[in-house]
Motif scaffolding. Structure first.
Motif, PDB file in Angstrom:
ATOM      1  N   SER A 255     -99.122 -13.557  20.113  1.00  0.00           N
ATOM      2  CA  SER A 255     -99.243 -12.623  21.278  1.00  0.00           C
ATOM      3  C   SER A 255     -98.684 -12.194  22.494  1.00  0.00           C
ATOM      4  CB  SER A 255    -100.475 -13.073  21.910  1.00  0.00           C
ATOM      5  OG  SER A 255    -100.362 -15.098  22.751  1.00  0.00           O
ATOM      6  N   GLY A 256     -97.722 -13.651  22.188  1.00  0.00           N
ATOM      7  CA  GLY A 256     -96.974 -13.434  23.871  1.00  0.00           C
ATOM      8  C   GLY A 256     -97.631 -13.832  24.798  1.00  0.00           C
ATOM      9  N   PHE A 257     -98.642 -14.128  24.565  1.00  0.00           N
ATOM     10  CA  PHE A 257     -99.093 -14.753  26.358  1.00  0.00           C
ATOM     11  C   PHE A 257     -98.838 -16.568  26.247  1.00  0.00           C
ATOM     12  CE2 PHE A 257    -103.199 -12.126  25.284  1.00  0.00           C
ATOM     13  CZ  PHE A 257    -102.231 -10.890  24.807  1.00  0.00           C
ATOM     14  N   SER A 258     -97.272 -16.694  26.717  1.00  0.00           N
ATOM     15  CA  SER A 258     -97.517 -18.290  26.730  1.00  0.00           C
ATOM     16  C   SER A 258     -97.283 -18.522  28.454  1.00  0.00           C
ATOM     17  CB  SER A 258     -95.777 -17.819  26.520  1.00  0.00           C
ATOM     18  OG  SER A 258     -95.289 -17.054  27.091  1.00  0.00           O
ATOM     19  N   GLY A 259     -97.561 -17.785  29.391  1.00  0.00           N
ATOM     20  CA  GLY A 259     -97.831 -18.195  30.766  1.00  0.00           C
ATOM     21  C   GLY A 259     -96.162 -18.690  30.658  1.00  0.00           C
ATOM     22  N   TRP A 260     -95.945 -19.412  32.776  1.00  0.00           N
ATOM     23  CA  TRP A 260     -93.931 -20.190  32.268  1.00  0.00           C
ATOM     24  C   TRP A 260     -94.611 -20.661  33.273  1.00  0.00           C
ATOM     25  CZ3 TRP A 260     -96.295 -15.078  34.082  1.00  0.00           C
ATOM     26  CH2 TRP A 260     -96.522 -14.821  35.194  1.00  0.00           C
ATOM     27  N   TYR A 261     -92.949 -21.310  33.531  1.00  0.00           N
ATOM     28  CA  TYR A 261     -92.701 -22.589  33.795  1.00  0.00           C
ATOM     29  C   TYR A 261     -91.841 -22.711  35.573  1.00  0.00           C
ATOM     30  CZ  TYR A 261     -93.822 -25.526  30.304  1.00  0.00           C
ATOM     31  OH  TYR A 261     -94.023 -26.521  29.023  1.00  0.00           O
ATOM     32  N   LEU A 262     -92.686 -23.158  36.799  1.00  0.00           N
ATOM     33  CA  LEU A 262     -91.329 -22.845  37.956  1.00  0.00           C
ATOM     34  C   LEU A 262     -90.925 -24.636  38.797  1.00  0.00           C
ATOM     35  CD1 LEU A 262     -94.964 -20.960  39.646  1.00  0.00           C
ATOM     36  CD2 LEU A 262     -92.831 -19.758  38.906  1.00  0.00           C
TER      37      LEU A 262
ATOM     38  N   ILE B 282     -90.011 -12.641  31.192  1.00  0.00           N
ATOM     39  CA  ILE B 282     -90.472 -13.679  29.810  1.00  0.00           C
ATOM     40  C   ILE B 282     -91.213 -13.141  28.555  1.00  0.00           C
ATOM     41  CG2 ILE B 282     -92.951 -15.161  29.849  1.00  0.00           C
ATOM     42  CD1 ILE B 282     -89.996 -16.701  31.305  1.00  0.00           C
ATOM     43  N   ALA B 283     -91.316 -12.389  28.773  1.00  0.00           N
ATOM     44  CA  ALA B 283     -92.065 -11.331  27.311  1.00  0.00           C
ATOM     45  C   ALA B 283     -90.802 -11.263  26.994  1.00  0.00           C
ATOM     46  CB  ALA B 283     -92.886  -9.786  27.434  1.00  0.00           C
ATOM     47  N   GLN B 284     -89.640 -10.944  27.158  1.00  0.00           N
ATOM     48  CA  GLN B 284     -88.351 -11.170  25.942  1.00  0.00           C
ATOM     49  C   GLN B 284     -87.780 -12.023  25.187  1.00  0.00           C
ATOM     50  OE1 GLN B 284     -85.593  -9.243  29.461  1.00  0.00           O
ATOM     51  NE2 GLN B 284     -85.885  -7.105  28.282  1.00  0.00           N
ATOM     52  N   GLN B 285     -88.074 -13.241  26.426  1.00  0.00           N
ATOM     53  CA  GLN B 285     -88.302 -14.669  26.000  1.00  0.00           C
ATOM     54  C   GLN B 285     -89.184 -14.818  24.411  1.00  0.00           C
ATOM     55  OE1 GLN B 285     -88.341 -17.585  28.748  1.00  0.00           O
ATOM     56  NE2 GLN B 285     -85.774 -17.551  29.142  1.00  0.00           N
ATOM     57  N   ASN B 286     -89.960 -14.597  25.167  1.00  0.00           N
ATOM     58  CA  ASN B 286     -91.347 -14.889  23.409  1.00  0.00           C
ATOM     59  C   ASN B 286     -90.880 -13.922  22.992  1.00  0.00           C
ATOM     60  OD1 ASN B 286     -93.779 -15.958  24.004  1.00  0.00           O
ATOM     61  ND2 ASN B 286     -93.961 -14.041  22.372  1.00  0.00           N
ATOM     62  N   GLN B 287     -90.334 -12.885  22.793  1.00  0.00           N
ATOM     63  CA  GLN B 287     -89.892 -11.789  21.424  1.00  0.00           C
ATOM     64  C   GLN B 287     -88.553 -12.631  20.798  1.00  0.00           C
ATOM     65  OE1 GLN B 287     -91.092  -9.462  19.844  1.00  0.00           O
ATOM     66  NE2 GLN B 287     -92.844  -9.985  20.845  1.00  0.00           N
TER      67      GLN B 287
END
Length: 203
Positions: free
Chosen positions: A153-160, A185-190
């Motif tokens: 889905s790409g619904f990963s969230g992200w770290y800070l 972040i979406a590109q990282q997920n792909q």
């Protein structure tokens, strides 16, 4: 853009048949909200994240580079619908259920890039990377396909990373300061979706 909830969790044992080698595994993925729009409690944010939050495996969660896990509230409808359909029971996840520390609204993976800065009140954070799901996520949601669904889905969230620490409460507005804007972040997920062995997710 605003912060809807701040959540913390303690290390507990997760049980289930969500990995072929483990009947139970230690995790602090089950987070509970300690500050939300009905309870605007100020919470201390340290260089290592939300005070009182725990991580079971510091090699993959926590530490300075993954101090805070952020998740968009907009994705909760997806999870509630998916889990209700797949588990044949009514599911209404509460903020923190994805394992996140900050539940936010108004900002998605397609709009956030590595190196961007997020300002919340007097605090400052830097976007580090996406969250990579594993079998513990399957166990937490009691669904073997959860990690795979997050990746697809790409619904990963992200770290800070925490740049400026202090007190923070739900309801705080979020300001995004763009960084180099090279990789979202979406590109990282792909990239992860194309490179990862799906068997690692134990779907």
């Amino acid at each position: 853009m605003r912060l809807l909830s701040i959540s913390t969790g303690k290390v507990i044992s997760l049980f289930g048949n969500h990995h072929p080698n483990y009947k139970s595994v230690a995790s602090a993925i089950n987070k509970k909200s300690i500050s939300d729009l009905q309870n605007l409690q100020s919470v201390e944010i340290t260089i290592l994240g939300v005070k009182g939050d725990e991580q079971a495996d510091l090699s993959v969660h926590g530490g300075i580079e993954k101090a805070i896990y952020v998740y968009p509230a907009e994705h909760y409808a997806f999870w509630n619908e998916l889990l209700t359909r797949e588990t044949k029971r009514s599911v209404n996840l509460q903020h923190g259920a994805i394992g996140e520390n900050f539940t936010i609204e108004g900002l998605l993976e397609t709009e956030v890039f590595v190196g961007d800065r997020l300002l919340m009140g007097g605090l400052e954070f830097s976007v580090v990377k996406l969250r990579e799901p594993c079998f513990k996520f399957n166990a937490a949601l009691s669904y073997k396909g959860a990690a795979k669904a997050m990746l697809q889905s790409g619904f990963s969230g992200w770290y800070l990373r925490v740049i400026k620490r202090g007190l923070l409460a739900a309801g705080t507005e979020i300001t995004l300061i763009p960084g180099p804007r090279n990789t979202s972040i979406a590109q990282q997920n792909q990239a992860l979706l194309h490179n990862r062995n799906q068997k690692d997710l134990w779907e």
